[in-house]
Motif scaffolding. Sequence first.
Motif, mmCIF file in Angstrom:
data_model
loop_
_atom_site.group_PDB
_atom_site.id
_atom_site.type_symbol
_atom_site.label_atom_id
_atom_site.label_comp_id
_atom_site.label_asym_id
_atom_site.label_seq_id
_atom_site.Cartn_x
_atom_site.Cartn_y
_atom_site.Cartn_z
ATOM 1 N N UNK A 73 -3.924 -6.839 -6.352
ATOM 2 C CA UNK A 73 -4.217 -5.642 -6.335
ATOM 3 C C UNK A 73 -4.431 -5.101 -4.813
ATOM 4 N N UNK A 74 -5.093 -5.968 -4.025
ATOM 5 C CA UNK A 74 -5.006 -5.564 -2.560
ATOM 6 C C UNK A 74 -3.793 -5.776 -2.184
ATOM 7 N N UNK A 75 -3.051 -6.663 -2.138
ATOM 8 C CA UNK A 75 -1.715 -6.971 -1.625
ATOM 9 C C UNK A 75 -0.890 -5.846 -2.143
ATOM 10 N N UNK A 76 -1.033 -5.461 -3.419
ATOM 11 C CA UNK A 76 -0.030 -4.292 -3.970
ATOM 12 C C UNK A 76 -0.378 -2.982 -3.373
ATOM 13 N N UNK A 77 -1.673 -2.557 -3.239
ATOM 14 C CA UNK A 77 -1.927 -1.341 -2.763
ATOM 15 C C UNK A 77 -1.500 -1.300 -1.074
ATOM 16 N N UNK A 78 -1.700 -2.558 -0.442
ATOM 17 C CA UNK A 78 -1.093 -2.351 0.955
ATOM 18 C C UNK A 78 0.119 -2.114 1.063
ATOM 19 N N UNK A 79 0.942 -3.037 0.262
ATOM 20 C CA UNK A 79 2.328 -3.197 0.238
ATOM 21 C C UNK A 79 2.926 -1.756 -0.058
ATOM 22 N N UNK A 80 2.373 -0.972 -0.970
ATOM 23 C CA UNK A 80 2.763 0.310 -1.347
ATOM 24 C C UNK A 80 2.447 1.300 -0.408
ATOM 25 N N UNK A 81 1.382 1.432 0.359
ATOM 26 C CA UNK A 81 1.124 2.104 1.510
ATOM 27 C C UNK A 81 1.819 1.912 2.851
ATOM 28 N N UNK A 82 2.255 0.759 3.134
ATOM 29 C CA UNK A 82 3.303 0.714 4.387
ATOM 30 C C UNK A 82 4.382 0.865 3.933
ATOM 31 N N UNK B 93 4.613 4.675 4.427
ATOM 32 C CA UNK B 93 4.250 5.188 5.615
ATOM 33 C C UNK B 93 4.986 4.293 6.868
ATOM 34 N N UNK B 94 6.207 4.684 7.119
ATOM 35 C CA UNK B 94 6.870 4.064 8.350
ATOM 36 C C UNK B 94 6.052 3.806 9.405
ATOM 37 N N UNK B 95 6.243 2.719 10.078
ATOM 38 C CA UNK B 95 5.459 2.392 11.308
ATOM 39 C C UNK B 95 4.147 1.695 10.974
ATOM 40 N N UNK B 96 3.532 1.844 10.057
ATOM 41 C CA UNK B 96 2.116 1.293 9.745
ATOM 42 C C UNK B 96 1.868 0.012 9.483
ATOM 43 N N UNK B 97 1.415 -0.856 9.956
ATOM 44 C CA UNK B 97 1.272 -2.200 9.779
ATOM 45 C C UNK B 97 -0.312 -2.627 9.593
ATOM 46 N N UNK B 98 -0.600 -3.318 8.601
ATOM 47 C CA UNK B 98 -1.799 -3.569 8.236
ATOM 48 C C UNK B 98 -2.137 -5.259 8.013
ATOM 49 N N UNK C 65 -8.944 7.089 3.424
ATOM 50 C CA UNK C 65 -8.811 8.208 2.658
ATOM 51 C C UNK C 65 -7.735 8.260 1.534
ATOM 52 N N UNK C 66 -6.643 7.648 1.856
ATOM 53 C CA UNK C 66 -5.854 7.644 0.790
ATOM 54 C C UNK C 66 -6.096 6.820 -0.342
ATOM 55 N N UNK C 67 -6.531 5.639 0.047
ATOM 56 C CA UNK C 67 -6.570 4.507 -1.220
ATOM 57 C C UNK C 67 -7.883 4.865 -1.842
ATOM 58 N N UNK C 68 -8.883 5.497 -1.534
ATOM 59 C CA UNK C 68 -9.965 6.098 -2.162
ATOM 60 C C UNK C 68 -9.975 7.264 -2.838
ATOM 61 N N UNK C 69 -9.008 8.076 -2.642
ATOM 62 C CA UNK C 69 -8.798 9.460 -3.400
ATOM 63 C C UNK C 69 -7.590 9.746 -4.000
ATOM 64 N N UNK C 70 -6.380 9.249 -3.776
ATOM 65 C CA UNK C 70 -5.031 9.227 -4.544
ATOM 66 C C UNK C 70 -5.027 8.561 -5.687
ATOM 67 N N UNK C 71 -4.923 9.130 -6.604
ATOM 68 C CA UNK C 71 -4.936 8.677 -8.140
ATOM 69 C C UNK C 71 -4.134 7.382 -8.350
ATOM 70 N N UNK C 72 -2.788 7.497 -7.601
ATOM 71 C CA UNK C 72 -1.964 6.504 -7.752
ATOM 72 C C UNK C 72 -2.246 5.147 -7.218
ATOM 73 N N UNK C 73 -3.415 5.234 -6.266
ATOM 74 C CA UNK C 73 -4.082 3.869 -5.807
ATOM 75 C C UNK C 73 -5.409 3.652 -6.711
ATOM 76 N N UNK C 74 -6.025 4.642 -6.586
ATOM 77 C CA UNK C 74 -7.424 4.486 -7.433
ATOM 78 C C UNK C 74 -7.433 4.225 -8.820
ATOM 79 N N UNK C 75 -6.263 4.576 -9.588
ATOM 80 C CA UNK C 75 -6.247 4.159 -11.109
ATOM 81 C C UNK C 75 -5.391 2.929 -11.085
ATOM 82 N N UNK C 76 -4.549 2.637 -10.320
ATOM 83 C CA UNK C 76 -4.074 1.201 -10.268
ATOM 84 C C UNK C 76 -5.097 0.313 -10.001
ATOM 85 N N UNK C 77 -6.000 0.497 -9.334
ATOM 86 C CA UNK C 77 -7.012 -0.396 -8.569
ATOM 87 C C UNK C 77 -8.043 -0.590 -9.877
#
Length: 426
Positions: free
Chosen positions: A58-67, A70-75, A330-342
Amino acid sequence: MSISRRTFLGALGLSTLAACAPSTQAPTPAGTDGLKDDGVREFPFTSWSFNEAVTKQPMQDAIGTYTAANAGVKITTPSYPYNDYLNQVLLQVQGGQLKGVVQLDVAWLATLAATGKLLDVRSVAGGLDYAPAALALGQSNGVQYGLPWTFAGIGLIANTELLTRAGVTGLPKTVAEFEAALTAVKGLGGGIVPWAGMTKVDQLKDIIPWMWAFGSPIVRDNRIVIGDDGSVEALSWYKKLYDQKLIAPDVNRVDARALMSQGRTAFYEDAIGGKATVAKSSPDKDLAAKMTPLARPVRNAGDKPRHLAWGQVIAVINGAGAAAAATFAKTITTDKSYTIDWFTKTGLPPTTNAGLADAAVRNDTFATQFTAQIGANSSASPFWVYPQFSQMEKVLAEEVQSILIGKKQVKEALTSARDRMNDLIK
């Protein structure tokens, strides 16, 4: 059992995580300058979740979705095992090597804040939909050092099938009923441990809410007071259960989860996410349906159950890329597409009102019961406000273990623990 949205949100809001704790000298926050965009889009997310089977993917999924969004972001994802995590993170902070965002147990917040490396993120949290008690997770001495990721408590989980086999017809509500249930389960034999209570040093902090249950405040007026009547009664009771083999020697959380997974214990204590870990590793594919949370038994009928609060926050370290890291947190703790998937994948509830109101959360019986029975009655450890909390917990654990193995008498050990812990906060 189901509870209404109001009850579910109220259960979270009733938690007293930040209330009634002794005050200490406030650490100096790193300020908010680090949250000004410096154009850096690459940062690490340091966690223990990449070391755990239930949360790694699930962590990998969230980070993959976010990057991807968001072009240019690397985590990058440095990770350490939970039991070594705090020490490793402190070493990284002290060496000036820790950057980006970091996953923290709420118990560690004051310790990390004292380093002066955490940014004040109140400007990030302002106006967002965090439930008030959840937002308090990230505060130390009135400063918002972290954004809340998940929140509940640590409490008892029962295997209802074993209880039924033992003739226990209802979940125990008082200490006397709990002890009777343990005795009944012991009668099943077959290597079953009635209660996988903590008996190894690394997890004996679980004794704290039992001291509360027997009437000890543990800390009063910024002084440790264990050795009082309530704590002595609690440890005398716990020692009795140990001697009667109703709890087993050399058990920590990992051992307790294994016993529950194997169907070899009727009760163990865990955070809400423990269910997923236990069920995933169990040979009994129906075990999850047999696990139910229950409020901590009280000494006298009508007493309020007490539990130790539990939760996770994401903090931002002062340094290059801090602004981009804060936006991610902020995004992964408030955006429902992340919080409910988590939540769906890990069983860890969100911390926003919108997330808690989502059908996926409201319709999860275990989550709603856990929140109503345990989360609603959870309080911060009285030691968390002290940067020395881990040393204090270790002292308490050492003295409690000396009681269990018969090295010291109850009053002697608790008085020693009191004096040693008070020396740590002078």
